[in-house]
Enzyme design. Structure first.
Site, short mmCIF file in Angstrom:
data_model
loop_
_atom_site.label_atom_id
_atom_site.label_comp_id
_atom_site.label_asym_id
_atom_site.label_seq_id
_atom_site.Cartn_x
_atom_site.Cartn_y
_atom_site.Cartn_z
N TRP A 322 47.72 45.47 45.01
CA TRP A 322 46.18 45.42 44.78
C TRP A 322 45.14 45.69 44.48
CZ3 TRP A 322 42.33 49.04 46.21
CH2 TRP A 322 41.49 49.04 46.92
N HIS A 323 45.86 46.32 43.62
CA HIS A 323 44.16 46.95 42.61
C HIS A 323 43.57 45.56 41.51
CE1 HIS A 323 45.74 51.33 44.43
NE2 HIS A 323 44.80 51.57 43.87
N GLY A 324 44.63 45.04 40.80
CA GLY A 324 44.30 43.93 40.38
C GLY A 324 45.81 42.88 39.83
#
Lengths: 469, 319
Positions: A322-324
């Site tokens: 989700w973060h990257g």
């Protein structure tokens, strides 16, 4: 439009003034238009993508509510596919394609799929998750479908939390758009104070530390272990102040207009364990994953312990993604998952009364979290590995930056933050600064905060780290 | 309405306290600021207000660290001062030289320019923040502050903002702990050590393939040359040595052409054989150490003597 820009200050004053000047009937429209303007100040064309998911989820909500049986699930699945599909195309397509290229080249084949030359729409993961929580809650029967398209669009686009959260739930936010918020001096002051704290964290601490962190991490191969250790600790503080500073500004800005957004951070670096850290860090995302992924997977109520650990690992791997779209984030997520599993296996108690045990546990938790941040900050997994190796070797001399006084500002900023956070953690009723009963002390601290920002803040309009997610 | 009035009265009180604090603290910092005895602000203040030397050297760190002005003053029997400031560009030299020309006529101006001086670099504009403490003191300086864009025009009205992130630097340079870039060192900023033990990670002098000229810098340079020539002051433009030299590039070609068309002497040492690959003379790939600076300064002095510039003849500008 960045919160830390003069443009935002003007925008905020104009929108807030108009908000209270208008009758309740038109306030949502004003907020919607303002939110569109706010979003379009980044890359105007991307409002079409946002518009697409809003339309899909708006109708999905109504259809889910009206339908019965399997059709409800069908409409929910359609909505989820649309949202996750947009995320996949704009955020993960090139990442997946790159890995496919590597795989095919090992097999001696070329990759037939082209790479997309697109920029990630700002805050895409945040508003996509907020939109998904709406359709899921409607499906679960916890939230009636919103019939007013404008209000629903505002729920997704509400400008204070549009690009970096907190990721709200429909039960908490939607009804607030229908409530009339009278001008309250106390509430406006409280909101502005929270915004001021946010600006202080972002401009004086986060952006100051980023100068050193960026210098060291961008040339990590030629930096000493000591410098890399200091840069990693600085990054831990930087990312906290950057993101919690953003959340403070968002929550404060919403509060000024009478809206209550959920708390996103609760002094996470005072945690005694990794599990406590995740109850205090990015609370809106952690609870999102808990409610919509961990619990549906069975959570901790599953019979087998290995299944529980599997659930934990899946949640943290997806949280990493989700973060990257990079393996570094996947490793970061996996590391956090493994640390939680180890903690659970060792049956570490939630709390302790002994002060020295608290200090040791806080230190160990912070150190482990710093270790995971190396993977979060590094550009590649191999760079992260080299950095960890150098930190452990702990060789070479410490780089103090150029000019050196910036390093001193960084240390001063960290000490200042540590003292404030320590007092708020352990003596919440004492040493009240912004809420002190004495008007003289209150005004002295307002003034001191603004003077500190003007004299020591990094006022070059630096981007917020979490915008990229 | 009552609530709004309460809020407005509170906000007005805070605003008044802030304005008073800004003025009072700003005044105190200005007092300390003017007590600096070394550093970039001392150099800048000195250039804007007090200089009276015969030879003036302008440029960035390549000027500051390479022109040994005390040596020049001793050997050439003239007064000299080095106004080089680290990280600066033509956007900085322009208001400084314009200001100097308003009140002083030196015997020689040496302008040290990098091979890539004419390239567009947004950092050059950000670094103009060095002028913020001088806001409203000089029209050239104010114009430079406006070049920074954004809200600088508005923000610079706050005295505190003008001294943003400078307190530590100011206090250090008030304490007189550094002799470099001071009146005593005549602005010279000698560096010690050498580059022989260090590994070059990447060639600092590599030029981006995408060529983008900065028209503002080109205009400023042309305007300065005209002003200096109109004032009948000899001008020499120099480029200091580089450890690995530099290849021909569009920026360098354009600089050469501009100087040739303006009939300005250009003394280019970027590829000088006395320095190329002599790691013992360098502190890094683009900066000479004290020993290298002495060698370089001696070469410059020889050339000054040979061309007889100080006696009012010799350079193209005066012919």
């Amino acid at each position: 439009m960045l919160f830390n820009s003069i443009n935002f200050v003007i925008f905020f004053i104009v929108v807030t003034t108009l908000y209270f000047a208008l009758s309740q009937k038109y306030r949502w429209l004003l907020l919607l238009l303002a939110s569109c303007y706010f979003y379009m100040a980044f890359v105007p064309i991307y409002i079409i993508i946002l518009g697409f998911t809003i339309v899909v989820d708006y109708f999905a909500g109504i259809y889910i509510e009206n339908a019965k049986g399997a059709k409800r699930k069908l409409f929910l699945t359609t909505s989820l596919i649309a949202n996750i599909g947009v995320l996949c195309v704009f955020k993960y397509y090139n990442f997946l394609n790159e890995n496919l290229s590597i795989l095919l080249s090992h097999l001696g084949h070329g990759n037939p799929f082209p790479f997309l030359l697109i920029l990630l729409p700002i805050g895409l993961s945040f508003h996509t998750f907020q939109a998904m929580s709406y359709t899921i809650e409607v499906y679960r029967g916890n939230q009636p479908a919103e019939r007013n398209f404008g209000i629903y669009a505002l729920y997704v686009m509400f400008y204070p939390q549009l690009v970096a959260g907190p990721i709200e739930r429909p039960q908490n936010l939607l009804h607030q758009f229908y409530e009339k918020h009278e001008f309250s001096s106390e509430r406006v002051s409280s909101g502005l104070k929270q915004m001021m704290v946010g600006f202080l964290k972002k401009l004086v601490v986060a952006d100051r530390l980023s100068i050193y962190v960026d210098t060291i991490y961008s040339s990590s191969s030629s930096q000493s272990g000591k410098s890399l250790l200091v840069a990693t600790v600085f990054f831990a503080i930087q990312i906290y102040c950057d993101f919690s500073g953003y959340s403070d500004i968002a929550i404060g800005a919403a509060k000024v207009m009478g809206f209550d957004l959920m708390k996103n951070f609760n002094r996470p670096y005072f945690s005694l364990s990794i599990s406590e850290f995740w109850r205090r860090w990015h609370i809106s995302l952690s609870t999102w994953f808990k409610d919509y992924l961990y619990f549906p997977l069975g959570g901790s109520r599953v019979k087998s312990i290995s299944r529980r650990y599997f659930n934990l690992l899946v949640v943290f791997l997806i949280s990493g993604l989700w973060h990257g779209a990079n393996w570094t984030f996947v490793i970061w997520g996996a590391l956090n998952g493994f640390l939680l599993i180890i903690e659970s296996t060792l049956k570490i108690p939630f709390t302790t009364t002994s002060w020295w045990k608290r200090i040791i546990r806080t230190f160990i938790t912070f150190s482990l979290i710093c270790l995971t941040w190396v993977f979060f900050r590094a550009s590649t997994a191999s760079q992260a590995y080299d950095i960890v190796k150098k930190i452990i070797q702990f060789k070479g001399s410490l780089y103090f930056g150029n000019p050196k006084d910036h390093f001193l500002y960084s240390i001063a900023a960290i000490l200042f933050l540590l003292i404030i956070e320590f007092m708020r953690e352990y003596f919440p009723q004492k040493f009240k600064l912004f809420d002190n009963k004495s008007g003289i002390i209150r005004y002295a601290f307002y003034t001191l905060t603004i003077i500190t920002i003007l004299l020591f803040g990094v006022l070059d309009g630096g981007q917020f780290i979490y915008f990229q997610f | 309405m009552k609530e709004f009035k309460i809020f407005l009265s509170k906000a007005a009180v805070l605003l008044i306290i802030l304005i008073v604090s800004d003025v009072v603290i700003g005044f105190a910092i200005t007092y300390v600021f003017n007590k600096q005895k070394s550093g970039k602000y001392f150099i800048t203040t000195y250039a804007l207000k007090n200089t009276n030397q015969d030879i003036l050297v302008f440029g960035n760190s390549h000027a500051a660290q390479h022109f040994n002005t005390p040596l020049m003053a001793e050997k050439l029997k003239v007064s000299a001062f080095n106004f080089g400031v680290q990280g600066q560009s033509m956007l900085y030299y322009y208001p400084i030289i314009k200001s100097v020309l308003n009140y002083h006529k030196p015997k020689l101006i040496i302008m040290n320019l990098d091979c890539t001086e004419l390239s567009f670099n947004p950092t050059n504009y950000q670094r103009l923040s060095i002028f913020l403490p001088y806001f409203h003191q000089n029209k050239y300086v104010d114009s430079s502050i406006y070049l920074m864009g954004g809200g600088e025009k508005l923000e610079a009205w706050s005295s505190l903002y003008r001294y943003n992130s400078t307190i530590g630097y100011i206090l250090f340079n008030v304490s007189n702990k550094s002799e470099n870039k001071s009146y005593k060192s005549l602005g010279f900023d000698p560096q010690y050590g050498n580059f022989c033990q260090k590994i070059s990670m990447e060639n600092e002098n590599s030029i981006s393939k995408k060529i983008k000229f900065d028209e503002k810098i080109i205009q400023s340079l042309s305007s300065l040359i005209k002003d200096i020539q109109n004032a009948h002051i000899p001008l020499v433009v120099t480029t200091t040595p580089l450890l690995y030299g530099i290849k021909q590039n569009a920026y360098r070609d354009k600089l050469k052409l501009l100087l040739m068309n303006s009939k300005v002497d250009y003394w280019d040492y970027a590829n000088d054989e006395s320095f190329v690959n002599k790691c013992n003379l360098f502190i890094d790939q683009a900066h000479l150490n004290k020993e290298g600076a002495d060698v370089f300064t001696n070469m410059i002095m020889e050339r000054i003597i040979k061309s007889n510039i100080l006696n009012g003849s010799g350079t193209s500008a005066n012919k």
